[in-house]
Design an enzyme around this catalytic site. Structure first.
Site, PDB file in Angstrom:
ATOM      1  CG  HIS A   1       4.385   5.118  -3.656  1.00  0.00           C
ATOM      2  ND1 HIS A   1       5.188   5.379  -4.730  1.00  0.00           N
ATOM      3  CD2 HIS A   1       4.988   5.698  -2.591  1.00  0.00           C
ATOM      4  CE1 HIS A   1       6.236   6.081  -4.331  1.00  0.00           C
ATOM      5  NE2 HIS A   1       6.137   6.300  -3.043  1.00  0.00           N
TER       6      HIS A   1
ATOM      7  CE  LYS B   1      -0.871  -1.040  -8.911  1.00  0.00           C
ATOM      8  NZ  LYS B   1      -1.010  -2.487  -8.713  1.00  0.00           N
TER       9      LYS B   1
ATOM     10  CG  HIS C   1       3.015  -0.119 -11.616  1.00  0.00           C
ATOM     11  ND1 HIS C   1       3.344  -0.394 -10.305  1.00  0.00           N
ATOM     12  CD2 HIS C   1       2.197  -1.128 -12.002  1.00  0.00           C
ATOM     13  CE1 HIS C   1       2.754  -1.522  -9.937  1.00  0.00           C
ATOM     14  NE2 HIS C   1       2.049  -1.987 -10.940  1.00  0.00           N
TER      15      HIS C   1
ATOM     16  N   GLY D   1       0.806  -1.214   0.000  1.00  0.00           N
ATOM     17  CA  GLY D   1       0.000   0.000   0.000  1.00  0.00           C
ATOM     18  C   GLY D   1       0.842   1.267   0.000  1.00  0.00           C
TER      19      GLY D   1
ATOM     20  NE  ARG E   1      -3.308  -8.239  -3.069  1.00  0.00           N
ATOM     21  CZ  ARG E   1      -3.355  -7.198  -3.881  1.00  0.00           C
ATOM     22  NH1 ARG E   1      -4.288  -7.131  -4.814  1.00  0.00           N
ATOM     23  NH2 ARG E   1      -2.486  -6.217  -3.783  1.00  0.00           N
TER      24      ARG E   1
ATOM     25  CD  GLU F   1      13.503  -1.859  -5.293  1.00  0.00           C
ATOM     26  OE1 GLU F   1      12.766  -0.896  -5.594  1.00  0.00           O
ATOM     27  OE2 GLU F   1      13.127  -3.028  -5.316  1.00  0.00           O
ATOM     28  CE  LYS F   2      19.761   5.037 -10.266  1.00  0.00           C
ATOM     29  NZ  LYS F   2      20.360   6.228  -9.664  1.00  0.00           N
ATOM     30  CE1 TYR F   3      11.286   6.994  -6.194  1.00  0.00           C
ATOM     31  CE2 TYR F   3      12.349   8.898  -7.197  1.00  0.00           C
ATOM     32  CZ  TYR F   3      11.208   8.254  -6.740  1.00  0.00           C
ATOM     33  OH  TYR F   3       9.998   8.886  -6.833  1.00  0.00           O
ATOM     34  CG  LEU F   4      14.044   2.496 -11.554  1.00  0.00           C
ATOM     35  CD1 LEU F   4      13.205   1.444 -12.267  1.00  0.00           C
ATOM     36  CD2 LEU F   4      15.464   2.463 -12.099  1.00  0.00           C
TER      37      LEU F   4
HETATM   38  P1  ADP Z   1       3.708  -1.505  -2.364  1.00  0.00           P
HETATM   39  O1  ADP Z   1       3.802  -2.969  -2.092  1.00  0.00           O
HETATM   40  O2  ADP Z   1       3.756  -0.668  -1.125  1.00  0.00           O
HETATM   41  O3  ADP Z   1       2.597  -1.145  -3.289  1.00  0.00           O
HETATM   42  P2  ADP Z   1       5.658  -1.485  -4.563  1.00  0.00           P
HETATM   43  O4  ADP Z   1       7.001  -2.062  -4.419  1.00  0.00           O
HETATM   44  O5  ADP Z   1       4.640  -2.267  -5.333  1.00  0.00           O
HETATM   45  O6  ADP Z   1       5.077  -1.124  -3.097  1.00  0.00           O
HETATM   46  O7  ADP Z   1       5.764  -0.041  -5.197  1.00  0.00           O
HETATM   47  C1  ADP Z   1       4.641   0.813  -5.315  1.00  0.00           C
HETATM   48  C2  ADP Z   1       4.972   1.972  -6.223  1.00  0.00           C
HETATM   49  O8  ADP Z   1       6.088   2.712  -5.702  1.00  0.00           O
HETATM   50  C3  ADP Z   1       5.399   1.586  -7.639  1.00  0.00           C
HETATM   51  O9  ADP Z   1       4.307   1.371  -8.484  1.00  0.00           O
HETATM   52  C4  ADP Z   1       6.189   2.821  -8.032  1.00  0.00           C
HETATM   53  O10 ADP Z   1       5.332   3.885  -8.349  1.00  0.00           O
HETATM   54  C5  ADP Z   1       6.918   3.189  -6.748  1.00  0.00           C
HETATM   55  N1  ADP Z   1       8.251   2.532  -6.692  1.00  0.00           N
HETATM   56  C6  ADP Z   1       8.539   1.335  -6.103  1.00  0.00           C
HETATM   57  N2  ADP Z   1       9.853   1.022  -6.258  1.00  0.00           N
HETATM   58  C7  ADP Z   1      10.415   2.044  -6.950  1.00  0.00           C
HETATM   59  C8  ADP Z   1      11.751   2.330  -7.441  1.00  0.00           C
HETATM   60  N3  ADP Z   1      12.777   1.505  -7.214  1.00  0.00           N
HETATM   61  N4  ADP Z   1      11.934   3.487  -8.146  1.00  0.00           N
HETATM   62  C9  ADP Z   1      10.910   4.355  -8.356  1.00  0.00           C
HETATM   63  N5  ADP Z   1       9.654   4.149  -7.912  1.00  0.00           N
HETATM   64  C10 ADP Z   1       9.393   3.014  -7.226  1.00  0.00           C
END
Ligand code: ADP
Length: 446
Positions: A235, A237, A208, A164, A291, A200-203
């Site tokens: 973060h 949708k 997504h 979330g 799920r 993680e590297k922040y892209l």
């Molecule tokens: P959660 O399980 O909390 O939903 P996610 O790992 O699925 O977390 O990431 C949710 C959102 O966060 C992604 O859709 C993206 O928008 C952003 N995000 C996650 N990881 C990265 C990353 N390494 N770089 C940039 N944005 C990220």
């Protein structure tokens, strides 16, 4: 086939599962809190059992009460929907131990994918590309700063148990690192009772893009293409579409095949979603959801496959009703999540709905548990409806969506319908040229 299924959820997703069961001739048991006694899922199910008071911990998360409900009604299987207990490995295990079928993967797979570090390690091992970052959990600031210096800033500190969008913090520079780590850790501890974090590297400008898979217990795994869920706020949708405006048919087939192969190797069962960030033609795995997803209807719209019915069939030990060759992608679909929230401030707006009128016509689907006079309880999620529109082309889909949003009437409360209307007027949405940051920039949040 099962004679009776208990749906351990509420709202639109409980209705979604009840509808699938009815079409398959399966009896349904709804469970509910006292706040949901008049809810649509209770009315539409064949039987219903009250679990307890409104708080989710006392009702929709109350495992002994849910199991008792299944036992007294003679339900042979439990569908968890999404949220609540759907990714709780211990729940899946307890259900199975009671001789009831959990409609989903095994508790081991839920466990593995619930730990985002283990999930990344498994995917890397199976040849799926992952976001560059630490191999495992990171503990000291020194270790993280070493990795960050190697990868280059910005970096993202993420909670191993995250979900979330919580427990995630960006460090733009080395100076932000200490604070990002401590905030991510304390958020993760509060939300998940586990403060393990990884880096993680922040892209910079990714989309997504996630791949839907379905697997049976006979070794068949099929991918159903992708969903583009780049329009996000915090973060979370907001709008999803399929196919992604950014992918070519070759890219789709390539990533789909790679994912299906990995999922087959895992011995996974049921519906699953492999989430990626996509940037400059490259995919980077972020997590797997074990799920059904909120946004599954856009896949159903373009493939014509009922994912919930398929989940039920494979949980019953049957083979998938289609092969990879049977899957074709027809047209374009978009889903708008409609929340009971102020469209600009996003403050929740529970209350009683006055007139409620949903759009109709060719290519329109509304998944919602609302009705005229429905009082939205303040205790649960604010999403009150999903509007899913299907058209031959993306352009037709956008025109139809505008028409449908125009017809939608939800009086008495604030909803995010005006936000979706506004999105349709934006050139970036019209061309499909957006990424995960676009919406927050558009809303002036970045
Ligand atoms: P959660 O399980 O909390 O939903 P996610 O790992 O699925 O977390 O990431 C949710 C959102 O966060 C992604 O859709 C993206 O928008 C952003 N995000 C996650 N990881 C990265 C990353 N390494 N770089 C940039 N944005 C990220």
């Amino acid at each position: 086939m099962f004679k009776k299924i208990l749906i351990a959820n509420r709202g639109e997703i409980a209705l979604r599962v009840i509808r699938a069961c009815k079409e398959m001739g399966i009896g349904t048991v709804a469970v509910h809190s006292t706040a949901d006694a008049d809810a649509m899922h209770v009315r539409l199910a064949d039987e219903s059992v009250c679990l307890g008071p409104p708080a989710a911990a006392d009702s929709y998360l109350n495992v002994p009460a849910i199991l008792t409900a299944a036992e007294i009604t003679g339900a042979e299987a439990i569908h968890p929907g999404y949220g609540f207990l759907s990714e709780n490995a211990r729940f899946a295990e307890i259900v199975t131990e009671h001789g009831i079928t959990f409609i989903g993967p095994t508790s081991d797979h839920i466990n593995m994918m619930g730990d985002k570090i283990a999930a990344k390690q498994a995917m890397r091992r199976l040849g799926v590309p992952v976001v560059p970052g630490s191999e495992g959990a990171v503990t000291s600031e020194g270790e993280i700063s070493g990795l960050a210096a190697e990868m280059g800033y910005p970096v993202l500190i993420k909670a191993a148990s995250g979900g979330g969008g919580r427990g995630m913090k960006v460090a733009e520079t080395a100076a932000d690192l200490g604070e990002a780590i401590s905030t991510a850790k304390s958020e993760a501890r509060a939300a998940f009772g586990d403060d393990a974090v990884y880096v993680e590297k922040y892209l910079g400008e990714p989309r997504h893009i996630e791949i839907q898979v379905m697997a049976d217990s006979h070794g068949n795994v099929v991918h159903l293409g992708e969903r583009d869920c780049s329009l996000q706020r915090r973060h979370q949708k907001v709008l999803e579409e399929a196919p992604s405006p950014a992918l070519s048919a070759d890219e789709r087939a390539e990533i789909g095949t790679r994912v299906a192969t990995a999922v087959r190797e895992l011995g996974y069962l049921g519906a699953g979603t492999i989430e990626f960030l996509y940037e400059n033609g490259e995919f980077y795995f972020i997590e797997m959801n074990t799920r059904l997803q909120v946004e599954h209807p856009v896949t159903e719209a373009i493939t014509g496959i009922d994912l919930v019915q398929e989940q039920i069939r494979v949980a019953n030990g049957e083979k998938l009703s289609f092969t990879q060759e049977d899957i074709t992608f027809e047209g374009h679909a978009i889903e708008c999540r409609i929340n009971a929230e102020h469209p600009e401030t996003f403050v929740p707006s529970p209350g009683t709905i006055g007139l409620y009128h949903t759009p109709g016509g060719l290519g329109i689907r509304v998944d919602s548990a609302c009705y005229t006079g429905y009082a939205i309880p303040p205790y649960y999620d604010s999403m009150i409806a999903k509007l899913i529109v299907h058209g031959k082309t993306r352009e037709e889909c956008l025109m139809r969506l505008r028409r449908a949003l125009d017809e939608f009437v939800v009086d008495g409360i604030s909803t995010t319908i005006p936000l979706h209307m506004d999105l349709l007027n934006q050139p970036a949405i019209q061309t499909g040229d957006y990424n995960i940051h676009w919406l927050e920039r558009h809303l002036g949040l970045k």
